[in-house]
Motif scaffolding. Structure first.
Motif, PDB file in Angstrom:
ATOM      1  N   CYS A  14     -43.015   3.685  14.312  1.00 33.70           N
ATOM      2  CA  CYS A  14     -41.620   3.534  13.874  1.00 33.70           C
ATOM      3  C   CYS A  14     -41.061   4.839  13.330  1.00 33.70           C
ATOM      4  O   CYS A  14     -39.895   5.153  13.533  1.00 33.70           O
ATOM      5  N   ARG A  43     -37.894   6.071  15.263  1.00 33.87           N
ATOM      6  CA  ARG A  43     -36.588   5.824  14.649  1.00 33.87           C
ATOM      7  C   ARG A  43     -36.210   6.852  13.588  1.00 33.87           C
ATOM      8  O   ARG A  43     -35.047   7.004  13.277  1.00 33.87           O
ATOM      9  N   ASN A  44     -37.184   7.569  13.035  1.00 31.44           N
ATOM     10  CA  ASN A  44     -36.835   8.584  12.041  1.00 31.44           C
ATOM     11  C   ASN A  44     -36.882  10.009  12.602  1.00 31.44           C
ATOM     12  O   ASN A  44     -36.155  10.869  12.136  1.00 31.44           O
ATOM     13  N   PRO A  66     -34.886   4.025  20.942  1.00 30.97           N
ATOM     14  CA  PRO A  66     -35.416   2.728  20.504  1.00 30.97           C
ATOM     15  C   PRO A  66     -34.778   1.592  21.307  1.00 30.97           C
ATOM     16  O   PRO A  66     -33.645   1.730  21.774  1.00 30.97           O
ATOM     17  N   SER A  67     -35.492   0.494  21.462  1.00 28.81           N
ATOM     18  CA  SER A  67     -35.011  -0.591  22.322  1.00 28.81           C
ATOM     19  C   SER A  67     -33.736  -1.230  21.789  1.00 28.81           C
ATOM     20  O   SER A  67     -33.021  -1.896  22.527  1.00 28.81           O
ATOM     21  N   GLU A  68     -33.418  -1.050  20.507  1.00 25.23           N
ATOM     22  CA  GLU A  68     -32.232  -1.691  19.936  1.00 25.23           C
ATOM     23  C   GLU A  68     -30.949  -0.986  20.350  1.00 25.23           C
ATOM     24  O   GLU A  68     -29.876  -1.587  20.304  1.00 25.23           O
ATOM     25  N   LEU A  69     -31.035   0.298  20.683  1.00 24.84           N
ATOM     26  CA  LEU A  69     -29.822   1.089  20.923  1.00 24.84           C
ATOM     27  C   LEU A  69     -29.505   1.170  22.412  1.00 24.84           C
ATOM     28  O   LEU A  69     -30.413   1.200  23.250  1.00 24.84           O
ATOM     29  N   ARG A  70     -28.204   1.200  22.727  1.00 28.51           N
ATOM     30  CA  ARG A  70     -27.775   1.418  24.104  1.00 28.51           C
ATOM     31  C   ARG A  70     -27.709   2.925  24.323  1.00 28.51           C
ATOM     32  O   ARG A  70     -27.421   3.691  23.402  1.00 28.51           O
ATOM     33  N   ARG A 105     -43.013  -6.276  24.029  1.00 31.47           N
ATOM     34  CA  ARG A 105     -42.126  -5.852  22.945  1.00 31.47           C
ATOM     35  C   ARG A 105     -42.389  -4.358  22.763  1.00 31.47           C
ATOM     36  O   ARG A 105     -43.310  -3.977  22.019  1.00 31.47           O
ATOM     37  N   ASP A 150     -41.325  -1.597  21.332  1.00 33.92           N
ATOM     38  CA  ASP A 150     -41.452  -0.785  20.116  1.00 33.92           C
ATOM     39  C   ASP A 150     -41.492  -1.643  18.855  1.00 33.92           C
ATOM     40  O   ASP A 150     -40.982  -1.242  17.819  1.00 33.92           O
ATOM     41  N   GLU A 151     -42.131  -2.806  18.942  1.00 32.45           N
ATOM     42  CA  GLU A 151     -42.326  -3.639  17.750  1.00 32.45           C
ATOM     43  C   GLU A 151     -43.326  -2.932  16.829  1.00 32.45           C
ATOM     44  O   GLU A 151     -44.327  -2.388  17.285  1.00 32.45           O
ATOM     45  N   CYS A 152     -43.040  -2.959  15.553  1.00 32.58           N
ATOM     46  CA  CYS A 152     -43.919  -2.345  14.551  1.00 32.58           C
ATOM     47  C   CYS A 152     -45.303  -2.987  14.596  1.00 32.58           C
ATOM     48  O   CYS A 152     -45.434  -4.195  14.772  1.00 32.58           O
ATOM     49  N   GLY A 184     -47.340  -3.068  12.042  1.00 33.52           N
ATOM     50  CA  GLY A 184     -47.666  -3.706  10.763  1.00 33.52           C
ATOM     51  C   GLY A 184     -48.406  -2.847   9.767  1.00 33.52           C
ATOM     52  O   GLY A 184     -48.791  -3.332   8.707  1.00 33.52           O
ATOM     53  N   GLY A 243     -47.357   0.224   7.994  1.00 30.21           N
ATOM     54  CA  GLY A 243     -46.342   0.298   6.924  1.00 30.21           C
ATOM     55  C   GLY A 243     -46.805   0.913   5.617  1.00 30.21           C
ATOM     56  O   GLY A 243     -46.263   0.587   4.564  1.00 30.21           O
TER      57      GLY A 243
END
Lengths: 496, 247
Positions: B134, B138-139, B145-149, B173, B175-177, B179, B181
């Protein structure tokens, strides 16, 4: 907004045999323990897996819906900008909204906090001799403990949203802002309905259960003295407000009785009617992946012969607006996309948060309501950042979760053992000599201690996973000294 | 130009091969790499839990160790994120700013700075599931990332595609995390473990023999979960694969 979507609720013969996990609620004055509630949830494997899959499916439908809008990311930008503008001019827009609503013949009330809200609504009901109320789903009213308050003064409240009605009949909080009973399986609903509505406990057909609820609730709707709704958006330039539902239940609540009371959080303001063209396109696509909710109902004035009241509620919002770090959480439009994408929410279930707001949104809202009670929640996250990326109004959710951790640590709201452990770690890691000694003793422990000494309840890591092996070549530091520095001198490179 | 190699604490202690591969890889491209001997940690374990004051001395030591280098490279996305974005417990002097602005994660350094075209020494004839941590995704912006168009891209996959014989497979899935963290792994062990097992199973269903990542901390967690349940999948840091590590 709400959607029970019973056709989506999975079921299976074996699910009937697995009771719904019900984590214990923290007592007043106690900290919510998310980790232990999540553990309980995961101990019901059928519920846990079904919850993860069902909620993940909403995220997938959201992705597919967003994919159909080429300007999706621009829409998110625009929505964020409109909300930022509205919130930074909130005083002006609130007055504009209130003036316009009053000009439309609506009674406008201002509530400073939850107690004000409940008292004001109670007074309106008392003036009209109201005893029976139907209402649509409203997170604000959950926040105010409204139903509980009304029970105390002898006024019957009936939820008309199917998911919320299930939760009301089961005396349980909603677990998700959009799908309040998503943690329940059909077999759980059939048990609740059998107990409260007298339906067949062995019939968990979705159509049967929905029909049972419909038959039981319709007479209550027709018989109600007053109807309540929340609002998704309040439009300053018109004094009107918009309620989005998938069942049309808000329209029944608003239109069947002659008295309509709407509770609206002050952050729901948008300046113009045309702004809805941005938000309505984002809301249901983000929430459920549908282009629009089944009903997008605009309310502006009381119906002929009827009466309409709006209660504008602050309840901590203006205080949050003044906080440089957390004000943007007020942009939230309660779509639930952050919950759907959150891997921790999907694995732990909404009830594990023990709060009105669950999931990533709850992590940043709940501590502002009660810092001690919800002090564990900002730690119920891997800070993976997916919530921030799905948020239709671009709230930096994961960064605010990270900020909350700092606030809670500074205010001594995190457990003392955790803080002192980390302080000790900080001292070790600030000293090269202590650090090297710690690695040596860790290697030695892993090499020489028996499993029972390594794997016990003091070792949270080892509860679910194995420890790494000790590398044959020793640490990188050892390797570097041996291969790249003076091989003969065991202290080569060390500066004391 | 001198590069200071940062080998984060858990890599130093448990995965020296990752540090060695990073060092050798950079040297193959002619970099002048030095390993400052008094280095320990970037402060992330404390900061991740909100304990910034408790991290200040560690952060200061980090800056003292690396301030004289032109560039700092580390094979760990989460540590680079900490240094670049969250190393704020100490006074923001010129040295601190220099360190924060010139620290790179290895994939970024190879892809964006060195613009590496080929890894002629590397062969990895296996099905590989790449784990986007992640922090890198994302950082640090390793990919979309799969969430962004928007247009699809992935820096680590672009590098791995240059390795002979490799076949990249993708879990359902993507780029699911996993766990891990940070401290989450020990404060919420059940949820963390469940996420780890789910991640491994998803890679397994996609046919992956190896899970490869730019974040050793995610791999340490997933490897621990896999060993606990006896899953046969194996783990490698991307530096090892790019440096020509055999299976």
């Amino acid at each position: 907004m709400s959607t029970p979507d019973p056709s989506q609720t999975q079921n299976s013969a074996e699910a009937v045999r697995e009771a719904q996990p019900k984590p214990a609620k923290a007592r007043p004055g106690q900290r919510v323990n998310h980790a232990s509630a999540a553990r309980e949830f995961l101990q019901s494997p059928i519920h846990a897996q079904s919850h993860d899959e069902r909620v993940w499916a909403m995220r997938q439908r959201r992705d597919a819906a967003a994919e159909t809008i080429p300007e999706w990311e621009e829409l998110r930008d625009l929505a964020s900008q409109i909300k930022t503008h509205a919130l930074t001019h909130l005083d002006e827009y609130l007055e504009q909204f209130a003036d316009n609503a009053a000009a439309n013949g609506v009674h406008v009330h201002w509530a400073g906090d939850a107690a004000d809200h409940n008292r004001i609504v109670h007074e309106i009901f008392a003036d009209h001799g109201v005893k029976k109320v139907i209402k649509s789903k409203s997170m604000l009213m959950e926040e105010c403990g409204f139903r509980h308050y009304m029970e105390g003064v002898g006024i019957d409240i009936v939820e008309t949203d199917l998911g919320e009605r299930i939760q009301q009949l089961d005396a349980e909080d909603p677990s998700h802002v959009v799908v309040p009973a998503v943690h329940k399986m059909r077999s759980d609903v059939s048990q609740v309905f059998a107990k409260t509505l007298g339906s067949d406990p062995d019939n968990d057909d979705a159509h049967y259960l929905t029909e049972q609820q419909r038959q039981a609730t319709r007479p209550l709707i027709l018989d109600a003295d007053a109807g309540m709704t929340g609002a998704n958006f309040a439009v300053a330039e018109t004094g009107g407000f918009v309620v989005c539902t998938n069942e049309g239940n808000a329209d029944l609540s608003a239109n069947v009785p002659n008295l309509h009371v709407a509770s609206i959080g002050i952050e729901k303001i948008v300046p113009k009617l045309s702004d809805l063209g941005v938000f309505i396109r984002l809301l249901s696509r983000s929430a459920l992946g549908s282009p629009i909710t089944q009903y997008t109902s605009h309310f502006r004035a009381p119906k002929p012969g009827g009466e309409m009241h709006i209660v504008l509620v602050d309840n901590g919002r203006s205080k949050r607006l003044a906080d440089e770090r957390f004000w943007s959480s007020l942009k939230c439009i309660r779509c639930g996309a952050c919950m759907n994408t959150c891997p921790v929410f999907r694995r732990s279930g909404g009830l594990s948060y023990g709060a009105t707001y669950t999931g990533p949104l709850g992590l940043i809202l709940d501590p502002s309501i009660d810092a001690y009670r919800y002090s564990n929640l900002p730690f119920a996250s891997t800070l993976n950042g997916s919530c921030t990326n799905v948020c239709p109004v671009k709230i930096n959710i994961h960064e605010q979760i990270f900020e909350w951790r700092q606030v809670l640590a500074e205010d001594d709201m995190i457990p003392w053992t955790k803080k002192s452990t980390l302080a000790a770690a900080g001292r070790t890691l600030a000293s090269p000599r202590a650090y090297r000694a710690a690695i040596k003793s860790a290697h030695s422990a892993l090499k020489h201690l028996p499993d029972w000494a390594l794997y016990n309840k003091l070792n949270a890591w080892g509860q679910v996973r194995d420890l790494p092996d000790v590398p044959a070549e020793g640490s990188f530091h050892d390797w570097y000294r041996q291969h790249r520095l003076n091989k003969e001198d065991p202290t080569a490179g060390d500066r004391e | 130009m001198r590069i200071g190699l940062f080998v984060p604490c858990f890599i130093d202690a448990f995965y020296p091969q990752v540090g060695i591969a990073t060092l050798e890889l950079l040297e193959r491209f002619g970099c002048d790499v030095d390993y400052p001997f008094d280095q320990t940690c970037c402060g992330q374990p404390m900061v991740n839990s909100g304990c910034h004051a408790e991290a200040a001395a560690t952060e200061q030591l980090f800056v003292d160790n690396f301030a004289d280098y032109d560039v700092i490279v580390a094979p760990s996305g989460s540590c680079v994120h900490q240094i670049r974005d969250n190393l704020t417990a100490v006074e923001q002097t010129a040295a601190v700013k220099h360190v924060r602005e010139n620290t790179f994660e290895l994939v970024e350094y190879l892809h964006d700075v060195l613009k590496v075209e080929a890894f002629p020494w590397a062969k990895f004839p296996h099905r590989v599931g790449y784990h986007d941590s992640c922090n890198t995704l994302r950082n640090l912006g390793h990919g979309k990332p799969s969430e962004l168009r928007g247009p699809d891209f992935s820096k680590p996959r672009a590098l791995l595609h240059k390795v002979e014989g490799i076949e990249l497979v993708s879990p359902s899935r993507p780029d699911e995390c996993c766990g891990f963290g940070g401290t989450f792994s020990v404060t919420e062990p059940e949820v963390s473990g469940r996420m780890g097992r789910d991640k491994i199973a998803d890679h397994g269903r996609a046919g992956a023999e190896y899970i490869v990542s730019a974040d050793t901390s995610c791999l340490m967690h997933q490897q621990g979960c896999a060993k606990r349940i006896g899953a046969p999948i194996q783990f490698k840091h991307i530096a090892e694969v790019l440096n020509g590590s055999a299976a």
